[in-house]
Scaffold this motif. Structure first.
Motif, PDB file in Angstrom:
ATOM      1  N   THR A 115      58.808 -16.742  39.724  1.00  0.00           N
ATOM      2  CA  THR A 115      58.939 -17.541  38.509  1.00  0.00           C
ATOM      3  C   THR A 115      59.167 -19.016  38.823  1.00  0.00           C
ATOM      4  N   ARG A 146      52.023 -17.632  36.217  1.00  0.00           N
ATOM      5  CA  ARG A 146      51.431 -18.798  35.560  1.00  0.00           C
ATOM      6  C   ARG A 146      52.444 -19.937  35.466  1.00  0.00           C
ATOM      7  N   GLU A 147      53.645 -19.626  35.017  1.00  0.00           N
ATOM      8  CA  GLU A 147      54.634 -20.680  34.785  1.00  0.00           C
ATOM      9  C   GLU A 147      55.026 -21.376  36.079  1.00  0.00           C
ATOM     10  N   TRP A 194      54.204 -25.274  36.836  1.00  0.00           N
ATOM     11  CA  TRP A 194      55.313 -26.188  37.137  1.00  0.00           C
ATOM     12  C   TRP A 194      54.997 -27.019  38.379  1.00  0.00           C
TER      13      TRP A 194
END
Length: 252
Positions: A112, A157-158, A162
């Motif tokens: 994440t 994805r996040e 980022w």
């Protein structure tokens, strides 16, 4: 003194990958016969009955250590035609390297954005534009074993978005792929979670970037930053990827 650490796997007939290369080895004793007609000669006319060794390799552009171009992800990126591998700026492919260590993550797990930020805090580093960010999973140690393609954790994805929002253009991983294993994503897709399928790759639709897959020896680099990465792709016209001999460069 300059130290160079090889970050690439070998193109080899050994192992049990789902997609294997094909290599035809022509030894010095074989090549006179192979090249004789091409040169208008007879095999026995080659001095010593030998000629230069040669190989013919059949290899997909997404096999072995390679750089994925924006075109791999989607036909367009940021509303423009996606760059193919021969159009990727070489300036993107050489820069300051940063290793984020996720080798304790389990296979199939997603990494994440918060975990990325925590790892950066742990090593006391701030991402800057054009850093080459490398994800260590240690999966390369299982390269060639049955099931290798499904053994790694992958970026979400996040987390990918980022990094790209910090100005990163090239990332890399020592795993089979940048995303989570394909079998995990397919299971989620069949369960109706379409948004999780190829989620990190498809960030490339909206943010232009490249990633290096199937790297090696990230655990051999003695520091998480303070080194250079070079990963120049073979120039294949109109292609979605190109093989690289990726290296880390450390100066005393």
């Amino acid at each position: 003194m300059t130290q160079i650490i090889d970050l690439s796997v070998s193109v080899s007939l050994k192992g049990n990958l789902k997609v294997m290369p094909q290599i035809i080895y022509r030894r010095h004793e074989d090549t006179p016969k192979f090249f004789a007609e091409m040169y208008g000669m007879k095999a026995e006319e080659f001095p010593g009955g030998k000629y230069c060794a040669s190989e013919t390799v059949t290899l997909g552009t997404h096999n072995t250590t390679h750089l994925d171009a924006p075109y791999h992800f989607w036909p367009t990126s940021e509303g423009k035609p996606s760059k193919t591998i021969d159009q990727v700026p070489l300036e993107w492919c050489y820069g300051d390297g940063v290793i984020l260590d996720f080798h304790r993550k389990k296979k199939g797990e997603g990494i994440t954005a918060e975990e990325v930020r925590q790892e950066l805090a742990r090593i006391s580093y701030t991402i800057k534009p054009f850093d080459i960010v490398l994800i260590r999973t240690d999966t390369y140690k299982r390269y060639g074993e049955p099931g290798y393609e499904e053994m790694h954790p992958g970026m979400t994805r996040e987390a990918t978005l980022w990094l790209l929002n910090q100005g990163v253009k090239v990332t890399g991983t020592d795993a089979w792929g940048w995303d989570r294993p394909f079998e995990v994503m397919v299971a989620e897709l069949k369960a109706g979670k379409k948004e999780r399928f190829w989620e990190a790759h498809w960030v490339g639709k909206e943010k232009e970037y490249c990633h290096i897959e199937r790297m090696a020896n990230l655990d051999k680099i003695p520091q998480p930053f303070g080194f250079k990465v070079a990963a120049f792709p073979i120039k294949i016209e109109g292609a979605s990827a190109g093989w690289v001999r990726a290296v880390a460069i450390l100066e005393d």
